[in-house]
Design an enzyme around this catalytic site. Structure first.
Site, short mmCIF file in Angstrom:
data_model
loop_
_atom_site.label_atom_id
_atom_site.label_comp_id
_atom_site.label_asym_id
_atom_site.label_seq_id
_atom_site.Cartn_x
_atom_site.Cartn_y
_atom_site.Cartn_z
N GLY A 69 0.80 -1.22 0.00
CA GLY A 69 0.00 0.00 0.00
C GLY A 69 0.83 1.27 0.00
N ASN A 149 -8.67 3.67 7.98
CA ASN A 149 -8.14 2.53 8.73
C ASN A 149 -8.43 2.60 10.22
OD1 ASN A 149 -6.24 4.67 7.86
ND2 ASN A 149 -4.92 3.81 9.42
N SER A 197 -3.38 -3.44 -0.96
CA SER A 197 -2.30 -4.17 -0.31
C SER A 197 -2.78 -5.57 0.09
CB SER A 197 -1.86 -3.38 0.94
OG SER A 197 -0.84 -4.06 1.61
N HIS A 199 -1.77 -7.83 2.30
CA HIS A 199 -1.82 -8.33 3.68
C HIS A 199 -3.03 -7.83 4.48
CE1 HIS A 199 -0.23 -4.93 6.27
NE2 HIS A 199 0.15 -4.48 5.10
N THR A 235 12.71 -7.54 -10.77
CA THR A 235 12.13 -8.88 -10.93
C THR A 235 10.90 -9.03 -10.04
OG1 THR A 235 14.31 -9.76 -11.44
CG2 THR A 235 12.65 -11.36 -10.74
N CYS A 323 3.05 6.69 18.13
CA CYS A 323 4.15 7.23 18.91
C CYS A 323 5.01 8.10 18.00
CB CYS A 323 4.97 6.09 19.49
SG CYS A 323 6.05 6.62 20.78
C1 PLP Z 1 -5.36 3.13 4.57
C2 PLP Z 1 -3.98 2.54 4.46
N1 PLP Z 1 -3.15 2.97 3.51
C3 PLP Z 1 -1.92 2.47 3.35
C4 PLP Z 1 -1.44 1.49 4.21
C5 PLP Z 1 -0.06 0.96 4.00
O1 PLP Z 1 -0.08 -0.33 3.42
P1 PLP Z 1 1.19 -1.28 3.49
O2 PLP Z 1 1.28 -1.78 4.91
O3 PLP Z 1 0.90 -2.39 2.53
O4 PLP Z 1 2.37 -0.49 3.07
C6 PLP Z 1 -2.25 1.02 5.24
C7 PLP Z 1 -1.76 0.02 6.20
O5 PLP Z 1 -1.87 0.17 7.39
C8 PLP Z 1 -3.57 1.56 5.36
O6 PLP Z 1 -4.40 1.16 6.34
#
Ligand code: PLP
Length: 383
Positions: A69, A149, A197, A199, A235, A323
């Site tokens: 991401g 998030n 992303s 994960h 790659t 933090c």
């Molecule tokens: C809204 C948002 N954008 C971007 C990211 C970053 O993604 P990545 O952990 O794959 O770099 C996150 C991950 O916490 C996210 O919640």
């Protein structure tokens, strides 16, 4: 252990892992080579691209694989900024973006770009009037996240897409928290660029993608070989990409059922915590919010203290605080929503997912009220 931090990351789905393993073992070819071992890897990458494109209703040629991401956000914003600066140097974003977007914008500010950070209302929704009024002839990009998030609020993406189109401005959305959770049709929503992303939806870490609509003018991100049509050299992370493709396929098949189940669990957790703990505020939009996310502020208690106590009980959750340079700053998202700093310090986020069961909700709603009660006994602000 009870895991309630799916917005931070998700465990990998067993089916995703099984799909990846051959490409970490015997199918190790470099997709750019010509013998059949390599061509099988190439085919696997292209199949993954098709699966991901299908999830978004995009063309496979519009998908660029990245390292996740953060890279996709950097790629989208810098890629548009550098390629379109002859038209103008103004970018519009919001105050509640992830730092992958905010810090990319701050970086560009130092290079002479002007950034508008739009305010949000108390639910975390971007003000569309303010958005439209802030567009100038120099505006080249609007970057507004799909779903937040921390609090889960979902933005009026289609309306933002319409505004962008009306003014001839590109529209990027950070959909890292939305892809795999809710259906997204990039064409219908008028999205030009979209970050995701793996994960965050049961795929591996370190792999993601950027959707770039055909015809969008942007510069390449990593200079190197001709991989990803010359836009992102290096790659390919074949196993990771295969995992991302498989995760997309599973999400497409199971998303609707999963939403029903997880929403019911989240709603029950919300109901019980709000009922059992006095002086609690719900963060984010009551309806237009990710169905897995519950963010609350518990007054007169520190978020971190609650987290440590929950951890002692084997419960993983998150607070909105980050933090920063040694001092605990309250969440920029909550502050932008107008939550007073002293209340924002008591933020707690639960984000649910595939492996949560009713017992998890029961346990947390039993444990947290007593943790709060104990902490309030030693709080100077609690009467
Ligand atoms: C809204 C948002 N954008 C971007 C990211 C970053 O993604 P990545 O952990 O794959 O770099 C996150 C991950 O916490 C996210 O919640």
């Amino acid at each position: 252990m009870i895991y309630l931090d799916y917005n931070a990351t998700t465990p990998i789905d067993e089916r995703v892992l099984s799909a990846m393993l051959p490409y970490l073992k015997e199918e190790f070819g470099n997709p750019s080579s010509i013998y059949s071992l390599a061509q099988r890897a190439r085919r696997a990458v292209e199949e993954a691209r098709e699966k991901l494109a299908k999830l978004l209703n995009a063309d496979p040629k519009e998908i660029i694989f990245t390292s996740g991401g953060t890279e996709s956000d950097n790629f989208a914003i810098k890629g548009i900024a550098y390629a379109n600066q002859d038209k103008g140097k103004h970018i519009i974003t919001s105050q509640i973006e992830h730092h992958a977007v905010l810090n990319t914008c701050k970086f560009l500010e130092k290079q002479g770009f002007h950034i508008t950070y739009l305010p949000v209302d108390r639910y975390g929704v971007v003000d569309l009037d303010a958005l439209e009024k802030s567009i100038t002839p120099q505006t080249i990009l609007i970057s507004i996240m799909f779903a937040n998030n921390e609090v889960g609020t979902i933005q009026p993406i289609k309306k933002i897409g319409e505004i962008a189109k009306r003014h001839g401005v590109y529209f990027h959305t950070d959909a890292v928290q939305a892809v795999g959770k809710i259906p997204i049709d990039v064409k219908e929503l008028g999205i030009d660029l979209l970050s995701l992303s793996a994960h965050k939806f049961y795929g591996p870490k370190g792999v993601g993608a950027l959707y770039v609509r055909k015809g969008v003018k942007m510069s390449s991100f990593i200079q190197g070989g001709e991989q990803e049509r010359g836009r992102r050299g290096g790659t390919e992370n074949v196993a990771g990409i295969v995992g991302l493709g498989k995760a997309a396929e599973i999400a497409q098949e199971e998303m609707v059922e999963e939403e029903k189940r997880v929403r019911a669990l989240r709603d029950e957790l919300e109901r019980r915590l709000l009922e059992r703990i006095p002086e609690v505020v719900l963060n984010g939009h009551p309806q237009n919010r990710l169905y897995n996310t519950l963010s609350i502020c518990v007054k007169y208690v520190e978020g971190e203290s609650m987290l440590l106590n929950l951890d002692r009980e084997g419960i993983c959750a998150s607070s909105g605080s980050a933090c920063t340079s040694g001092s605990l700053e309250p969440s920029h998202v909550l502050l932008a929503m107008g939550v007073p700093p002293e209340i924002a310090h008591g933020s707690l986020r639960f984000s649910l997912g595939k492996f949560n069961r009713e017992e998890d909700v029961e346990r947390v709603s039993e444990v947290l009220p007593s943790i709060v009660e104990e902490l309030r006994k030693i709080s100077p602000f609690w009467e």
